[in-house]
Write a protein that holds these residues in place. Structure first.
Motif, PDB file in Angstrom:
ATOM      1  N   UNK A  41       0.763  -1.279   0.005  1.00 51.43           N
ATOM      2  CA  UNK A  41       0.125   0.229   0.028  1.00 51.43           C
ATOM      3  C   UNK A  41       0.751   1.251   0.027  1.00 51.43           C
ATOM      4  N   UNK A  42       2.106   1.040   0.090  1.00 52.79           N
ATOM      5  CA  UNK A  42       3.090   2.105   0.171  1.00 52.79           C
ATOM      6  C   UNK A  42       3.059   3.276   1.310  1.00 52.79           C
ATOM      7  N   UNK A  43       2.437   2.814   2.322  1.00 54.09           N
ATOM      8  CA  UNK A  43       2.386   3.446   3.509  1.00 54.09           C
ATOM      9  C   UNK A  43       3.616   3.538   4.371  1.00 54.09           C
ATOM     10  N   UNK A  44       4.117   4.698   4.660  1.00 53.30           N
ATOM     11  CA  UNK A  44       5.437   4.807   5.219  1.00 53.30           C
ATOM     12  C   UNK A  44       5.389   5.059   6.601  1.00 53.30           C
ATOM     13  N   UNK A  45       6.476   4.408   7.365  1.00 54.22           N
ATOM     14  CA  UNK A  45       6.914   4.416   8.899  1.00 54.22           C
ATOM     15  C   UNK A  45       8.041   4.883   9.272  1.00 54.22           C
ATOM     16  N   UNK A  53       4.530  -3.714  15.421  1.00 52.94           N
ATOM     17  CA  UNK A  53       3.809  -2.685  14.613  1.00 52.94           C
ATOM     18  C   UNK A  53       3.696  -2.956  13.291  1.00 52.94           C
ATOM     19  N   UNK A  54       4.779  -3.197  12.726  1.00 47.24           N
ATOM     20  CA  UNK A  54       4.606  -3.652  11.174  1.00 47.24           C
ATOM     21  C   UNK A  54       4.072  -4.982  11.082  1.00 47.24           C
ATOM     22  N   UNK A  55       4.265  -5.902  11.777  1.00 44.91           N
ATOM     23  CA  UNK A  55       3.709  -7.180  11.793  1.00 44.91           C
ATOM     24  C   UNK A  55       2.095  -6.965  11.892  1.00 44.91           C
ATOM     25  N   UNK A  56       1.680  -6.262  12.780  1.00 44.31           N
ATOM     26  CA  UNK A  56       0.297  -5.568  13.088  1.00 44.31           C
ATOM     27  C   UNK A  56      -0.526  -5.280  11.648  1.00 44.31           C
ATOM     28  N   UNK A  57       0.459  -4.201  11.118  1.00 42.91           N
ATOM     29  CA  UNK A  57      -0.159  -3.546   9.960  1.00 42.91           C
ATOM     30  C   UNK A  57      -0.199  -4.690   8.781  1.00 42.91           C
ATOM     31  N   UNK A  58       0.715  -5.453   8.528  1.00 43.13           N
ATOM     32  CA  UNK A  58       0.718  -6.553   7.521  1.00 43.13           C
ATOM     33  C   UNK A  58      -0.496  -7.403   7.752  1.00 43.13           C
ATOM     34  N   UNK A  59      -0.692  -7.815   8.976  1.00 43.32           N
ATOM     35  CA  UNK A  59      -1.968  -8.914   9.195  1.00 43.32           C
ATOM     36  C   UNK A  59      -3.323  -8.267   9.150  1.00 43.32           C
ATOM     37  N   UNK A  60      -3.369  -7.135   9.824  1.00 44.73           N
ATOM     38  CA  UNK A  60      -4.710  -6.457   9.889  1.00 44.73           C
ATOM     39  C   UNK A  60      -4.923  -5.576   8.555  1.00 44.73           C
ATOM     40  N   UNK A  61      -4.138  -5.262   7.812  1.00 46.37           N
ATOM     41  CA  UNK A  61      -4.549  -4.463   6.323  1.00 46.37           C
ATOM     42  C   UNK A  61      -4.400  -5.342   5.250  1.00 46.37           C
ATOM     43  N   UNK A  62      -3.401  -6.361   5.137  1.00 43.02           N
ATOM     44  CA  UNK A  62      -3.419  -6.918   3.936  1.00 43.02           C
ATOM     45  C   UNK A  62      -3.401  -8.440   4.240  1.00 43.02           C
ATOM     46  N   UNK A  63      -3.617  -8.972   5.338  1.00 41.63           N
ATOM     47  CA  UNK A  63      -3.521 -10.567   5.711  1.00 41.63           C
ATOM     48  C   UNK A  63      -2.351 -11.098   5.037  1.00 41.63           C
ATOM     49  N   UNK A  64      -1.314 -10.662   5.418  1.00 38.41           N
ATOM     50  CA  UNK A  64      -0.103 -11.148   4.817  1.00 38.41           C
ATOM     51  C   UNK A  64       0.923 -11.171   5.831  1.00 38.41           C
ATOM     52  N   UNK A  65       2.201 -11.650   5.555  1.00 34.88           N
ATOM     53  CA  UNK A  65       3.215 -11.685   6.547  1.00 34.88           C
ATOM     54  C   UNK A  65       3.939 -10.264   6.641  1.00 34.88           C
ATOM     55  N   UNK A  69       5.132  -7.892   3.179  1.00 34.24           N
ATOM     56  CA  UNK A  69       4.741  -6.328   3.244  1.00 34.24           C
ATOM     57  C   UNK A  69       6.163  -5.386   3.180  1.00 34.24           C
ATOM     58  N   UNK A  70       7.146  -5.857   3.890  1.00 34.24           N
ATOM     59  CA  UNK A  70       8.259  -5.281   4.309  1.00 34.24           C
ATOM     60  C   UNK A  70       9.450  -6.255   3.800  1.00 34.24           C
TER      61      UNK A  70
END
Length: 76
Positions: A41-45, A53-65, A69-70
């Motif tokens: 999604x090209x969201x920056x951190x 926090x990155x793992x939470x983003x990956x699972x909640x937003x994209x259902x991926x590992x 995502x990173x």
């Protein structure tokens, strides 16, 4: 000289002190520090963002590992 004049003088002194210090906003610095980017999604951190926090983003937003995502994240 009443209290109103003293307050006005103090405001003037404080305003000149603030002008000498320069800008106090950290928006530009924070924007420059955002160098972790989700490849989906090209969201920056921020650079200081930790793996949970990155793992939470990956699972909640994209259902991926996290790795999907990173892919370049090393977890320092």
């Amino acid at each position: 000289m009443g209290n109103g004049a003293k307050a006005a003088q103090k405001r003037e002194r404080n305003a000149s002190k603030q002008a000498d210090k320069g800008p106090t906003s950290r928006l530009k610095v924070n924007e420059a520090a955002k160098n972790i980017v989700c490849q989906i999604c090209r969201q920056t951190f921020l650079l200081t963002t930790r793996a949970p926090a990155l793992e939470e983003h990956a699972t909640n937003k994209h259902s991926k590992s996290l790795a999907e995502c990173f892919p370049g994240y090393t977890g320092k």
